[in-house]
Structure formats: structure tokens, C-alpha cells
Write an enzyme that holds these catalytic residues in place. Structure first.
Site, PDB file in Angstrom:
ATOM      1  N   ASN A   9       0.801  -1.140   0.113  1.00 39.61           N
ATOM      2  CA  ASN A   9      -0.153  -0.052   0.180  1.00 39.61           C
ATOM      3  C   ASN A   9       0.783   1.114  -0.026  1.00 39.61           C
ATOM      4  OD1 ASN A   9      -1.715   1.992   0.441  1.00 39.61           O
ATOM      5  ND2 ASN A   9      -2.085   1.403   2.621  1.00 39.61           N
ATOM      6  N   LYS A  11      -0.040   4.342  -0.293  1.00 42.49           N
ATOM      7  CA  LYS A  11      -0.675   5.396   0.397  1.00 42.49           C
ATOM      8  C   LYS A  11      -0.475   6.802  -0.590  1.00 42.49           C
ATOM      9  CE  LYS A  11      -0.117   3.166   4.944  1.00 42.49           C
ATOM     10  NZ  LYS A  11       0.215   3.211   5.985  1.00 42.49           N
ATOM     11  N   HIS A  93      -9.382   1.192   5.356  1.00 46.66           N
ATOM     12  CA  HIS A  93      -8.115   1.486   5.912  1.00 46.66           C
ATOM     13  C   HIS A  93      -8.292   2.411   6.912  1.00 46.66           C
ATOM     14  CE1 HIS A  93      -4.076   2.558   6.650  1.00 46.66           C
ATOM     15  NE2 HIS A  93      -3.479   1.510   6.071  1.00 46.66           N
ATOM     16  N   GLU A  95      -6.783   4.782   7.917  1.00 48.42           N
ATOM     17  CA  GLU A  95      -6.412   6.088   7.732  1.00 48.42           C
ATOM     18  C   GLU A  95      -7.438   6.768   6.982  1.00 48.42           C
ATOM     19  OE1 GLU A  95      -2.797   5.538   5.674  1.00 48.42           O
ATOM     20  OE2 GLU A  95      -2.028   4.982   7.545  1.00 48.42           O
ATOM     21  N   GLU A 163      -5.375  -4.887  10.999  1.00 51.32           N
ATOM     22  CA  GLU A 163      -4.101  -3.672  11.048  1.00 51.32           C
ATOM     23  C   GLU A 163      -4.468  -3.204  12.287  1.00 51.32           C
ATOM     24  OE1 GLU A 163      -2.263  -2.918   7.087  1.00 51.32           O
ATOM     25  OE2 GLU A 163      -3.855  -1.361   7.415  1.00 51.32           O
ATOM     26  N   GLY A 169       2.994   2.175  10.920  1.00 49.69           N
ATOM     27  CA  GLY A 169       3.910   3.383  10.637  1.00 49.69           C
ATOM     28  C   GLY A 169       4.623   3.766  11.811  1.00 49.69           C
ATOM     29  N   SER A 209       3.576  -2.017  10.303  1.00 50.26           N
ATOM     30  CA  SER A 209       5.193  -2.335  10.666  1.00 50.26           C
ATOM     31  C   SER A 209       5.752  -3.406  10.229  1.00 50.26           C
ATOM     32  CB  SER A 209       5.377  -2.144  11.980  1.00 50.26           C
ATOM     33  OG  SER A 209       5.067  -0.670  12.253  1.00 50.26           O
ATOM     34  N   GLY A 230       2.923  -1.121   4.210  1.00 49.50           N
ATOM     35  CA  GLY A 230       2.705   0.273   3.929  1.00 49.50           C
ATOM     36  C   GLY A 230       4.283   0.562   3.511  1.00 49.50           C
TER      37      GLY A 230
HETATM   38  P1  PGA Z   1       3.063   0.456   7.547  1.00 45.18           P
HETATM   39  O1  PGA Z   1       1.603   0.629   6.855  1.00 45.18           O
HETATM   40  O2  PGA Z   1       3.774  -1.070   6.870  1.00 45.18           O
HETATM   41  O3  PGA Z   1       3.915   1.432   7.145  1.00 45.18           O
HETATM   42  O4  PGA Z   1       2.845   0.303   9.395  1.00 45.18           O
HETATM   43  C1  PGA Z   1       0.671  -0.622   6.933  1.00 45.18           C
HETATM   44  C2  PGA Z   1      -0.756  -0.118   6.278  1.00 45.18           C
HETATM   45  O5  PGA Z   1      -1.125   0.913   6.841  1.00 45.18           O
HETATM   46  O6  PGA Z   1      -1.067  -0.768   5.484  1.00 45.18           O
END
Ligand code: PGA
Length: 249
Positions: A9, A11, A93, A95, A163, A169, A209, A230
Site C-alpha cells: 500500500n 498510500k 483502511h 487512515e 491492521e 507506521g 510495521s 505500507g
Molecule cells: P506500515 O503500514 O507497513 O507502514 O506500518 C501498513 C498499512 O497501513 O497498510
């Protein structure tokens, strides 16, 4: 057998120059033994699809509208994603739940639209740190699942991504036991709602992560069929470490 899936992803990251990372990945994995999916920003989707055209790597969207067309300035329909070369779309997601106030009902409507258009819907669920500390994780996940997963789901058109919001992140990852507990719970809920056949065939991804250094351990957890990645999906070398771990799992 569920085919394993490494999904990236991007983003809101990626200009034309970053398609080079995808070209590198395409050269490294023309026919991976696991499914590999990259979800770039919508502006790059068509070119990303062309970049991986001669390979088994797939591309997907990060969101879609619940309607097929119409007066929705700035939005993108599931059919448009498909037309641009996508085979899947990430929905719900955290976000988007946070930035755009998306509720479970909205996500369910989007997932229906995605499935109707012939896309796989990767529906995201996950608890906040507060909810985990209050021991509400499974209640929250159960509620998100009932609310956002449509009745027409099958092992072919649905993928669920767990998630934990506090792990996205942040470099923080739940323990392997915590990941296993939630994934087993999601599997049981799917089997109860859709029957054993369908419930067992839906792929469950862990996200938050995931890095080359922790991927192998996470992939060894029961009911983890891959990852939604991500930050570590932005660089071909990093994502390759995760694909390798999944291919060897
Ligand atoms: P990340 O994000 O791997 O940067 O923690 C995962 C995601 O939001 O899909």
C-alpha cells in the site's frame, strides 16, 4: 489451499519516478510463487499496470466510491479502477476511517461495488491502542467485520486485513500470540457467517510495521496468509525481503 499474498500500500506516496521501483520488482519477480499486489496512488495506477503487464504482479486501488458513476467530484468508481488495470482495492483502511470519517456501512457499500465490478476487496479492520488496552480488541474487530463485510463475499472476492492502528507506521508490532489470537478469531467468525468452505478460503493479511526483518516470524503464525505493507512496500529491495519470506513460509 489459500494462495499467499504480499500486498503493498503506497498510500499518498509516489511520483512517476517511483515506477522505477515497480520495474525493479517486476524484473525480480516475473512469476512469484505467491500473489504480489501493489496499490499505488490512483494517479499512477494505469502506468503501474502497464509496468507489470508482462508479469504475474498485480496492481490495485486504495479506495473506491460505492456508486458506479455520477456526480461525485474527485471520486473514483470500482469500474474505473478495473478499467485502469486493477484487480483489487483496499477498503476501510484506518487512515480513511480517520481522515474521511468512513463508517462500517460506507465500507460495506464500497465493498459491494468493488465485488460487483469484479475486484477483490481487501477490507481492513483493527483496534486503537486505547481499545486494546481496554481489552476490547475482539469486540471491535467483530463489529467491524459484521458491519463492513458484505453478504456476497467469497474466498475469491474477499481478503481481510488485520491492521492494529497503533502498529501502522510506528515500528510497533503486536506479539505473535496477539496476532494469532485475532487471526484465529477472524477465521472463526468468517466460518460461522459464511460456512466452513467459504470461511476457510478467505485470505487473512496482517498489516502494521511489517519489515523484511520480522516478516518470517509473522508469516509463521496460524491463519496469517500474507501481509499488507505500507512503508516497506515503497522500495523494491525492502518489499523483496517480505516477498522472499512469504515464498519461503
Ligand atoms: P506500515 O503500514 O507497513 O507502514 O506500518 C501498513 C498499512 O497501513 O497498510
Amino acid at each position: 489451499m489459500r494462495r499467499k499474498l504480499a500486498a503493498g500500500n503506497w498510500k499518498m506516496n509516489g511520483m512517476s519516478a517511483e515506477l522505477e521501483e515497480l520495474s525493479t520488482l517486476a524484473r525480480m519477480y516475473p512469476s512469484p510463487t505467491v500473489d504480489v499486489l501493489i496499490c499505488p496512488p490512483a494517479t499512477l495506477l494505469y502506468r503501474a499496470a502497464s509496468t507489470v503487464q508482462a508479469t504475474d504482479i498485480q496492481v490495485g486501488g486504495q479506495d473506491c466510491h460505492a456508486n458506479t458513476s455520477g456526480a461525485h467530484t474527485g471520486d473514483i468508481s470500482a469500474g474505473m479502477l478495473l478499467d485502469a488495470g486493477a484487480s483489487a482495492v483496499i477498503l476501510g483502511h484506518s487512515e480513511r476511517r480517520e481522515d474521511h470519517g468512513e463508517q462500517n456501512e460506507d465500507i460495506r457499500a464500497k465493498a459491494r461495488a468493488a465485488m460487483d465490478a469484479g475486484l477483490k476487496a481487501i477490507i481492513c479492520v483493527g483496534e486503537s491502542l486505547e481499545q486494546r488496552e481496554a481489552a476490547n480488541t475482539l469486540d471491535i474487530i467483530g463489529g467491524q467485520m459484521s458491519g463492513s463485510i458484505p453478504d456476497q463475499s467469497t474466498g475469491e472476492n474477499l481478503i481481510v486485513a488485520y491492521e492494529p492502528i497503533w502498529a501502522i507506521g510506528t515500528g510497533k508490532v503486536p506479539t505473535l500470540d496477539e496476532i494469532g489470537e485475532v487471526h484465529d478469531f477472524i477465521r472463526t467468525r468468517l466460518e460461522r457467517r459464511f460456512g466452513e468452505g467459504v470461511g476457510r478460503s478467505v485470505r487473512l493479511l496482517y498489516g502494521g510495521s511489517v519489515k523484511p526483518g520480522n516478516a518470517a516470524d509473522i508469516f509463521a503464525v496460524s491463519n496469517v496468509d500474507g501481509a499488507l505493507v505500507g512503508g516497506a512496500s515503497l522500495k523494491a529491495q525492502d518489499f523483496a525481503g517480505i516477498i522472499d519470506a512469504l515464498q519461503n513460509a
